[in-house]
Each structure stands twice: as structure tokens, then as C-alpha cells.
Design a protein around this motif. Sequence first.
Motif, PDB file in Angstrom:
ATOM      1  N   VAL A  56       0.847  -1.188   0.000  1.00  0.00           N
ATOM      2  CA  VAL A  56       0.000   0.000   0.000  1.00  0.00           C
ATOM      3  C   VAL A  56       0.882   1.238   0.000  1.00  0.00           C
ATOM      4  O   VAL A  56       1.788   1.357   0.834  1.00  0.00           O
ATOM      5  CB  VAL A  56      -0.915   0.014   1.245  1.00  0.00           C
ATOM      6  CG1 VAL A  56      -1.707   1.309   1.327  1.00  0.00           C
ATOM      7  CG2 VAL A  56      -1.840  -1.193   1.244  1.00  0.00           C
ATOM      8  N   ALA A  57       0.630   2.162  -0.941  1.00  0.00           N
ATOM      9  CA  ALA A  57       1.304   3.462  -0.928  1.00  0.00           C
ATOM     10  C   ALA A  57       0.578   4.337   0.077  1.00  0.00           C
ATOM     11  O   ALA A  57      -0.616   4.596  -0.064  1.00  0.00           O
ATOM     12  CB  ALA A  57       1.278   4.092  -2.319  1.00  0.00           C
ATOM     13  N   GLY A  58       1.303   4.782   1.102  1.00  0.00           N
ATOM     14  CA  GLY A  58       0.699   5.549   2.182  1.00  0.00           C
ATOM     15  C   GLY A  58       1.047   7.017   2.144  1.00  0.00           C
ATOM     16  O   GLY A  58       0.651   7.736   1.243  1.00  0.00           O
ATOM     17  N   ASP A  59       1.849   7.463   3.113  1.00  0.00           N
ATOM     18  CA  ASP A  59       2.208   8.876   3.219  1.00  0.00           C
ATOM     19  C   ASP A  59       3.700   9.001   3.516  1.00  0.00           C
ATOM     20  O   ASP A  59       4.424   8.014   3.506  1.00  0.00           O
ATOM     21  CB  ASP A  59       1.359   9.568   4.287  1.00  0.00           C
ATOM     22  CG  ASP A  59       1.474   8.917   5.665  1.00  0.00           C
ATOM     23  OD1 ASP A  59       2.532   8.308   5.976  1.00  0.00           O
ATOM     24  OD2 ASP A  59       0.520   9.019   6.445  1.00  0.00           O
ATOM     25  N   ALA A  60       4.167  10.220   3.797  1.00  0.00           N
ATOM     26  CA  ALA A  60       5.594  10.457   4.025  1.00  0.00           C
ATOM     27  C   ALA A  60       6.125   9.660   5.220  1.00  0.00           C
ATOM     28  O   ALA A  60       7.261   9.182   5.192  1.00  0.00           O
ATOM     29  CB  ALA A  60       5.862  11.942   4.221  1.00  0.00           C
ATOM     30  N   ASP A  61       5.323   9.512   6.265  1.00  0.00           N
ATOM     31  CA  ASP A  61       5.762   8.787   7.459  1.00  0.00           C
ATOM     32  C   ASP A  61       5.677   7.272   7.290  1.00  0.00           C
ATOM     33  O   ASP A  61       6.396   6.536   7.966  1.00  0.00           O
ATOM     34  CB  ASP A  61       4.931   9.209   8.673  1.00  0.00           C
ATOM     35  CG  ASP A  61       5.157  10.661   9.034  1.00  0.00           C
ATOM     36  OD1 ASP A  61       6.286  11.157   8.844  1.00  0.00           O
ATOM     37  OD2 ASP A  61       4.191  11.305   9.484  1.00  0.00           O
ATOM     38  N   HIS A  62       4.798   6.820   6.443  1.00  0.00           N
ATOM     39  CA  HIS A  62       4.591   5.391   6.192  1.00  0.00           C
ATOM     40  C   HIS A  62       4.429   5.197   4.683  1.00  0.00           C
ATOM     41  O   HIS A  62       3.329   4.931   4.198  1.00  0.00           O
ATOM     42  CB  HIS A  62       3.344   4.882   6.927  1.00  0.00           C
ATOM     43  CG  HIS A  62       3.334   5.218   8.375  1.00  0.00           C
ATOM     44  ND1 HIS A  62       4.066   4.518   9.298  1.00  0.00           N
ATOM     45  CD2 HIS A  62       2.705   6.209   9.058  1.00  0.00           C
ATOM     46  CE1 HIS A  62       3.875   5.045  10.488  1.00  0.00           C
ATOM     47  NE2 HIS A  62       3.061   6.074  10.375  1.00  0.00           N
ATOM     48  N   PRO A  63       5.530   5.327   3.920  1.00  0.00           N
ATOM     49  CA  PRO A  63       5.411   5.347   2.455  1.00  0.00           C
ATOM     50  C   PRO A  63       4.893   4.052   1.844  1.00  0.00           C
ATOM     51  O   PRO A  63       4.105   4.096   0.909  1.00  0.00           O
ATOM     52  CB  PRO A  63       6.814   5.669   1.969  1.00  0.00           C
ATOM     53  CG  PRO A  63       7.715   5.456   3.118  1.00  0.00           C
ATOM     54  CD  PRO A  63       6.901   5.535   4.354  1.00  0.00           C
TER      55      PRO A  63
END
Length: 167
Positions: free
Chosen positions: A24-31
Motif C-alpha cells: 500500500v502506498a501511504g504517506d511520508a511517514d509510512h510510504p
Amino acid sequence: WPGEGAPEVMCRGIDADAGGRIYVAGDADHPVIIFSEDGEYLGEWEAEVLATPHGLRIQDDTVWISDVETHMVHQFSLDGTLIRSFGEKGVAGDEPERFNKPTDFAFGPDGSVYVSDGYLNTRVVCLTSDGKVKKIWGEPGEGPGQFNLVHAIAIDAKNRVVVADRS
């Protein structure tokens, strides 16, 4: 869901590898967050090159991720090792070697990589299997070969490129 211990993030891209693991592509903290096919949280990558991951596709045991903030496209191994990158970090452009908020990927039978470079460039960029720009098409508008916001892309069973124009 999202599995015990998993961070809650906005999912921008998702795909599964041949072993059934879900990326899963998430966010900057959890890429990139990884789950088993049963939804069990398996871990995540520490991919420092990713600021705002968007599209995520898996092809031939590699993970392709677009980053709309840095205007780049990256290819990783399944364990998160960076293989290669395309574009120039933080530099948007419409030149053949640059992107402007790329969104998604599709893969041709010859190994070509089709990138939907859509938020601001309204185009498709086709890379050869060795990463060279092969072809670019699309421009703003309503007619054939024109787009408003190229957001998703696929190759159908007849090897035709199918483009989703979000607008």
C-alpha cells in the motif's frame, strides 16, 4: 483491518506481489505498508526518497511508485531497495525526462513502462524496459489524444493502452 499494529494512512496506490503480499502506498511517514493476503500487518519500508507516494504497481517482482510531491518515479525491489529513479527531485517539467505529479503505471508485453503524468502535464510517457523515453503523447483538451487529468492507466488484453481521465 488495517491489521493489528498497522498505521492508519490514506491509501493512494495498492497492488499484490506473486506471493500474495499486499503493498500500500501511504504517506511520508509510512510510504509503503505491507500486509499478508489475510490482512495481517507485515511491516513497512523506510523509503526516504518518497515524500507523497501516489501510484503503486508491481511488475516482475519490482515495485513502481510515483511521487506527486517530488515529481519522480521510482522502481524498488520487493524488500524496499531502490533500483532506479526517473525525473529530477523537486523539479517539475514537461521535458521528456521530467514529470509533473505522475500518478500511475502500466506495463507493456515488451517491458515498456507507461507512466500517467497527469496532474499537470496531461500526458502519457512510455519508457523502454531500460528506462529511456520511447514515446510521449497527450495534451490538454477534449478531443482525441487530449486529456484533462490523466490519472490511471492500464494495458488491455489486446495490448491497447487505456487511460482514465479523472476530470
